[in-house]
Design a protein around this motif. Structure first.
Motif, PDB file in Angstrom:
ATOM      1  N   ASN A   1     -23.019  27.814  59.019  1.00  0.00           N
ATOM      2  CA  ASN A   1     -22.099  28.588  59.984  1.00  0.00           C
ATOM      3  C   ASN A   1     -21.147  29.470  59.292  1.00  0.00           C
ATOM      4  N   SER A   2     -20.457  29.196  58.177  1.00  0.00           N
ATOM      5  CA  SER A   2     -19.717  30.229  57.657  1.00  0.00           C
ATOM      6  C   SER A   2     -20.670  31.544  57.167  1.00  0.00           C
ATOM      7  N   LEU A   3     -21.551  31.057  56.812  1.00  0.00           N
ATOM      8  CA  LEU A   3     -22.325  32.247  56.224  1.00  0.00           C
ATOM      9  C   LEU A   3     -22.766  33.176  57.279  1.00  0.00           C
ATOM     10  N   ASP A   4     -23.365  32.451  58.393  1.00  0.00           N
ATOM     11  CA  ASP A   4     -23.867  33.273  59.423  1.00  0.00           C
ATOM     12  C   ASP A   4     -22.695  34.245  59.999  1.00  0.00           C
ATOM     13  N   ALA A   5     -21.460  33.568  60.151  1.00  0.00           N
ATOM     14  CA  ALA A   5     -20.312  34.345  60.811  1.00  0.00           C
ATOM     15  C   ALA A   5     -19.791  35.548  59.763  1.00  0.00           C
TER      16      ALA A   5
ATOM     17  N   ARG B   1     -29.131  31.434  60.234  1.00  0.00           N
ATOM     18  CA  ARG B   1     -29.337  30.179  59.656  1.00  0.00           C
ATOM     19  C   ARG B   1     -29.376  29.242  60.905  1.00  0.00           C
ATOM     20  N   GLY B   2     -28.243  29.311  61.655  1.00  0.00           N
ATOM     21  CA  GLY B   2     -28.102  28.298  62.588  1.00  0.00           C
ATOM     22  C   GLY B   2     -28.889  28.637  63.772  1.00  0.00           C
ATOM     23  N   GLN B   3     -29.640  27.744  64.478  1.00  0.00           N
ATOM     24  CA  GLN B   3     -30.534  28.020  65.581  1.00  0.00           C
ATOM     25  C   GLN B   3     -30.285  27.309  67.027  1.00  0.00           C
ATOM     26  N   GLN B   4     -29.605  26.111  66.704  1.00  0.00           N
ATOM     27  CA  GLN B   4     -29.739  25.385  68.133  1.00  0.00           C
ATOM     28  C   GLN B   4     -28.261  25.024  68.600  1.00  0.00           C
TER      29      GLN B   4
ATOM     30  N   HIS C   1     -25.109  37.272  47.709  1.00  0.00           N
ATOM     31  CA  HIS C   1     -23.982  38.111  48.050  1.00  0.00           C
ATOM     32  C   HIS C   1     -22.570  37.274  48.234  1.00  0.00           C
ATOM     33  N   ALA C   2     -23.014  35.845  48.263  1.00  0.00           N
ATOM     34  CA  ALA C   2     -21.867  34.981  48.638  1.00  0.00           C
ATOM     35  C   ALA C   2     -21.137  34.475  47.256  1.00  0.00           C
ATOM     36  N   ARG C   3     -19.858  34.267  47.493  1.00  0.00           N
ATOM     37  CA  ARG C   3     -19.040  33.357  46.453  1.00  0.00           C
ATOM     38  C   ARG C   3     -18.818  32.074  46.719  1.00  0.00           C
TER      39      ARG C   3
END
Lengths: 373, 700
Positions: free
Chosen positions: B59-63, B129-132, B249-251
């Motif tokens: 969720n965090s990455l998607d956001a 990432r999330g779908q449902q 790209h994420a830390r």
């Protein structure tokens, strides 16, 4: 005379010395001018051997092989050649001689910074010295290198060896040990009564003849070369033949090895083809043992030694040598051995009687001139 | 009537339809999943902890990505029962995930965290990432069921203002959240988190952990749950490590709990056993037990577009529903419906479709009868249509794949390939593969396969996954690798496969394996073969280089002797001869160097061509530690601090060894040197990853 010899030796050494320095300078020049260093060494292989039909000897052809430093196959040999060149220069400078083994040890050490030896065995070292001989066109004695004494001589002859007079009639049971360098500056023939030379293959047979005083009875010289005769032995035989006109009669085993020894004595060897003129004795004769002897002498079955596959292969090779190829007698002889399917050593004649070989076999054949040549 | 009552009488006294009707009622989704939590990945305590982490991080990455923010994520697991017996099957933990995303507006908090099947991602065809819309609320629900504690949420949607602090529990009957606390707090990220362990305190002091400057906006979620923390396969550590690979790209900062529940399976993540330390040490650092996965690239993945479904990718029932929906909202014609609600339908095609459905272009969508719809559906299957657009996909990209692998796997050779987009069931997808070979990877074990779907690592059910089958079916022997019949290739090899799609066909709700569609598996194999070919070429080259190197050794060994001997004969200076010979030897075996250079060149060309996708790290062969920035034309591993054994907080005497350098330790030299040596024509593109560093930002 002695003074002249010394002087000639000094001249000879200076000549050799110069050749070695020139060789090294050539390499150094190549290196510093940016060319890849390489040695050019006449090849001592069968393909670079020419059969001189007229002279009846083997001669070395013109073929040379390059020995570049920067090639994995030859890099180590290149290094070994240079090491030996340096060793020999030192020997000559010091006015000393060394054995083949001594040279091997002098040049053998661990390559700096590695665990690799410059030479591992003497088998590696000896051919490199021969390479140097041909590359420098200098003989072994000119390089101050000699081989072990091998072979013995006894008989009706007096020689001078480094100034010492040696009566070969009074050599006891051991005989005169043949040195590896028998050049005229070392050995001179003083007095010779013998009429021929009987050369046998090895010491045991030689002992038999010596004990039975064969040389005395038949007025000859008796030699052996401990198997394949070394250069010293062959050179001495050749000198006796050339300078004193003594015929050489060989008594060797009836097997491919014996045939080959005869071939080497007679025409020279492949690896020393460059020295054939000094070593080969084209008129040497092969008296026995012959393939027919098993039946002719009525030998026991026990003396038969089966021919191995390798023996058969070797026999065919020898039969195909140009100097045997057109020789009907030899073709027949080799064929007879192959038909027999077995080989015989000279000692097999002992089964008849302990002195059968010296008192019956050889005298009879000599009388009948029953030999191959 | 009589007959009926007679039959009833003869029957065993049972429930009547009326009686049954009183017991028949709605089952809320929450209730369903509370009972069937294994469907969502909460089957056992260890996996439950992992799943909770995974949902929150996804969720965090998607956001962050949707908001265009470079993700900065902290995962903190606190051990709430540190004194439990060693044999305990599970224990209580508090999981907190903090991100620097856009935050959540107050009125949506309950919906997002307190309801199952609520979300923005289910209804659209967009890669995420999330779908449902099950994930994070399911994790909260699991926590509530196992500990009775509510979820604690801090979220700060506006940089300037205070953060919301909300505690909520889900009512599984109503599928709605019940808020217990709702106030505003000043500190975000929550100040409490900064001083959880000695390690976090040390990091905070350096400004490397939860600094308010980085987390200007964002969300923090805390869930208390029964779980089990144990390293090894299928662990939180593995998940985060793989996430870091697929998301360079994420830390990500990870504060593990103080105790590891036993080590029956202490194998580590990327490699097995001892190699793990090495793989991690590459770029990951640890300070007082805190693990940092640094950022490898500075670019966010390209923004993805939402697309309409492709006519070939829907089913009849869906078509009927779509028609109904359209009538309800737009009341438009079939002709416009087809063009608006599908992709790749031009007006000409739409006209053809109307005709095929025995309708005119004026026919209203709501008037289309079922038989007509069926005809239309038939026609969908027959008509020739361009494949769906593929700009809706955001593949990781070759450079980023290499950066990610370099970050996570300590190998000698890396290759990556990104296939072009393809279609399965009308849905676009794209396959990417990368391999890492040699270096510190274990040499005689089967290759490790790491799988990703939309950048999310898949940790379970490997053998059911299409990607695993693709690896098995690839002929690795062709690339000089060993491969026992029907098995994984053996050797120091890590194989990574990634599927990006607007809809990844998972085999189950817990999203553990990709369903085995032929189209997908074929693409995977092609991607693997591309990587394999590069590896094969490299292995050949390497063998040649070795041979040349050996040759040089031989020459160098002898020339010392030779120059001495010649010097002794001629009286010349042996040193001079040696130098001349040495120069010649070098020139003669320059092949060995040349190949090294060539490989370097390949690398350089690749920056321009952008599709070679190969990275070679010679330093990894020796494993040498290189501290100074090495020559620019050889890619070199970052200074690889041997992972300081994380001292338990009880031994403060142990050197804290803070290997996370201060942000400005040695940044200037690198970027300056690079453009000077090779002006990159593709200046806008990131150069190929070279030296990962703890403070990645300065290098990429």
């Amino acid at each position: 005379m002695a003074k002249k010899t010394t002087q000639s030796i000094a001249e000879r050494d200076a000549r050799t010395q110069k050749k070695i320095v020139e060789l090294a300078q050539a390499i150094s020049k190549m290196t510093l001018s940016g060319r890849e260093p390489q040695l050019s060494i006449p090849t001592r292989t069968k393909s670079n051997t020419v059969w001189n039909r007229k002279k009846g000897i083997l001669e070395m052809g013109d073929g040379t092989a390059d020995r570049p430093l920067f090639d994995l196959k030859t890099a180590k040999q290149f290094m070994q050649t240079m090491l030996h060149a340096s060793t020999i220069k030192d020997l000559i400078e010091a006015g000393k001689t060394s054995s083949l083994r001594g040279v091997f040890y002098k040049a053998k050490h661990t390559v700096a910074g590695t665990k690799e030896n410059t030479f591992d065995t003497q088998d590696e070292s000896d051919p490199i010295l021969e390479d140097l001989e041909v590359a420098l066109a200098a003989l072994r004695e000119e390089l101050h290198v000699f081989a072990e004494n091998r072979g013995s001589m006894v008989g009706n002859i007096t020689i001078v060896d480094k100034g010492d007079e040696i009566d070969c009639r009074r050599m006891g049971s051991g005989g005169y040990a043949l040195p590896s360098i028998v050049e005229p500056d070392v050995i001179q023939f003083k007095k010779c009564e013998a009429k021929f030379i009987l050369h046998v293959e090895k010491g045991t047979v030689w002992n038999r003849f010596n004990e039975d005083r064969f040389w005395e009875k038949h007025n000859c010289i008796l030699t052996h070369g401990a198997g394949q005769p070394p250069r010293g032995c062959r050179r001495l035989l050749q000198r006796l033949n050339q300078e004193l006109g003594l015929p050489i009669i060989c008594v060797l085993d009836n097997d491919p090895w014996g045939h080959y020894i005869y071939s080497v004595i007679k025409q020279g060897s492949i690896s020393l083809a460059f020295e054939s003129t000094r070593l080969a004795i084209p008129e040497a004769k092969f008296l026995g043992i012959r393939a027919k002897d098993f039946r002719q002498c009525g030998l026991d079955d026990a003396v038969k030694i089966d021919l191995t596959d390798n023996d058969i292969k070797r026999a065919r090779e020898i039969a195909a040598y140009p100097w045997f190829e057109g020789h009907k007698g030899w073709q027949k002889e080799i064929q007879a051995m192959l038909t027999n399917g077995f080989k015989m050593e000279v000692e097999s004649l002992i089964t008849k009687d302990i002195s059968y070989v010296s008192e019956t076999y050889v005298p009879e054949r000599l009388k009948a001139k029953d030999w191959l040549d | 009537m009589d007959a009926v009552s007679e039959t009833t009488a003869k029957r065993r006294k049972g429930a009547t339809a009326e009686e049954m009707a009183t017991r028949q009622r709605d089952i809320s989704v929450s209730e369903f999943f509370a009972k069937n939590r294994h469907l969502l990945g909460f089957d056992n305590p260890r996996k439950a902890l992992l799943t909770a982490v995974k949902e929150a991080v996804d969720n965090s990455l998607d956001a962050c990505e949707e908001a265009g923010i470079l993700p900065e994520i902290a995962v903190i697991i606190e051990d709430l029962q540190p004194d439990r017996p060693a044999t305990a099957k599970s224990s209580r933990y508090r999981l907190t995930v903090v991100d620097n995303g856009p935050g959540i507006v107050r009125k949506q908090v309950e919906n997002i965290f307190g309801r199952l099947l609520y979300g923005s991602k289910f209804h659209r065809l967009k890669m995420s990432r999330g779908q449902q819309g099950i994930g994070i609320s399911a994790a909260g629900m699991y926590g509530l069921i196992t500990t009775g504690r509510p979820m604690v949420i801090h979220t700060k949607p506006k940089a300037g203002s205070a953060a919301h602090h909300i505690e909520l529990a889900m009512n599984t009957k109503t599928n709605r959240a019940e808020v217990t606390t709702d106030d505003e707090v000043k500190d975000f990220p929550p100040a409490r988190l900064a001083s959880i362990t000695q390690g976090t305190r040390a990091l905070v002091a350096e400004g490397g952990f939860l600094s308010p400057e980085t987390f200007r906006t964002g969300t923090s979620v805390s869930i208390e749950l029964e779980g089990r923390y144990q390293r090894g396969r299928g662990s939180v550590d593995e998940f985060l490590e793989l996430t870091a690979i697929a998301n360079p790209h994420a830390r990500i900062t990870f504060v593990p709990p103080s105790r590891d529940a036993g080590s029956e399976d202490d194998a580590s993540v990327l490699a097995h056993a001892e190699a793990s330390a090495a793989t991690k040490a590459t770029a990951t650092t640890e300070t007082g037990g805190v693990v940092i996965y640094p950022r490898g690239v500075q670019e966010l993945p390209p923004e993805t577009r939402e697309i309409q479904p492709h006519p070939k990718g829907i089913e009849l029932g869906i078509l009927l529903q779509m028609l109904k929906d359209y009538e309800a909202t737009e009341k438009g014609s079939l002709f416009t419906f087809l063009q608006e609600r599908f992709c790749r339908v031009s007006s000409a095609t739409a006209a053809q479709m109307c005709k095929a459905a025995d309708a005119t272009s004026r026919t209203r969508a709501g008037d289309v009868e079922a038989p007509q719809a069926e005809k239309l559906f038939q026609f969908f299957q027959e008509v020739k249509l361009p494949p769906p657009p593929t700009d809706c996909l955001a593949p990781i990209g070759v450079r980023q794949l290499l950066a990610g692998m370099l970050k996570g796997v300590r190998a000698e050779f890396y290759a990556a390939s990104s296939r072009s987009a393809e279609v399965y069931r009308g849905r676009p997808f794209q396959i990417e593969a990368a391999i890492a070979f040699g270096g510190d990877l274990p040499a005689d074990e089967p290759a490790r396969v790491i799988r990703f779907a939309n950048r999310v690592p898949l940790l379970f059910q490997q053998s059911a996954c299409s990607s695993f089958k693709a690896v098995l079916e690839t002929g690795w022997k062709n690339y000089n690798l060993q491969q026992p019949r029907g098995s994984l290739p053996a050797g120091p090899l890590v194989i990574m496969l990634h599927m990006a799609s607007v809809w990844v066909p998972f085999t189950s709700e817990s999203k553990e394996a990709i369903a085995d569609y032929d189209e997908i598996r074929k693409e995977m194999k092609l991607a693997l073969m591309e990587c394999g070919r590069k590896l094969g070429t490299y292995l050949n080259k390497r063998a040649k280089m070795r041979r040349e190197g050996e040759r040089r050794d031989v020459f160098e060994r002898y020339i010392g002797e030779i120059s001495k001997a010649i010097g002794a004969i001629t009286g010349e200076d042996a040193k001079r001869l040696y130098d001349a010979l040495h120069a010649q030897a070098k020139r003669k075996t320059a092949v060995a160097d040349q190949h090294l250079d060539e490989d370097g060149k390949v690398l350089r060309e690749q920056e321009e061509l952008d599709d070679d996708g190969v990275l070679i790290v010679p330093a990894a062969i020796t494993g040498a530690e290189i501290d100074a920035p090495a020559a620019d034309d050889v890619p070199v591993r970052a200074p690889s601090p041997r992972k300081p054994k994380a001292g338990p907080s009880s031994t403060p005497a142990a050197k804290p060894a803070p290997r996370v350098p201060a942000p400005a330790s040695k940044p200037a030299a690198k970027p300056a040197a690079k453009p000077a040596s090779k002006p990159t024509p593709t200046a806008s593109k990131p150069p190929v990853p070279r030296r990962p560093s703890q403070d990645g930002p300065t290098l990429f």
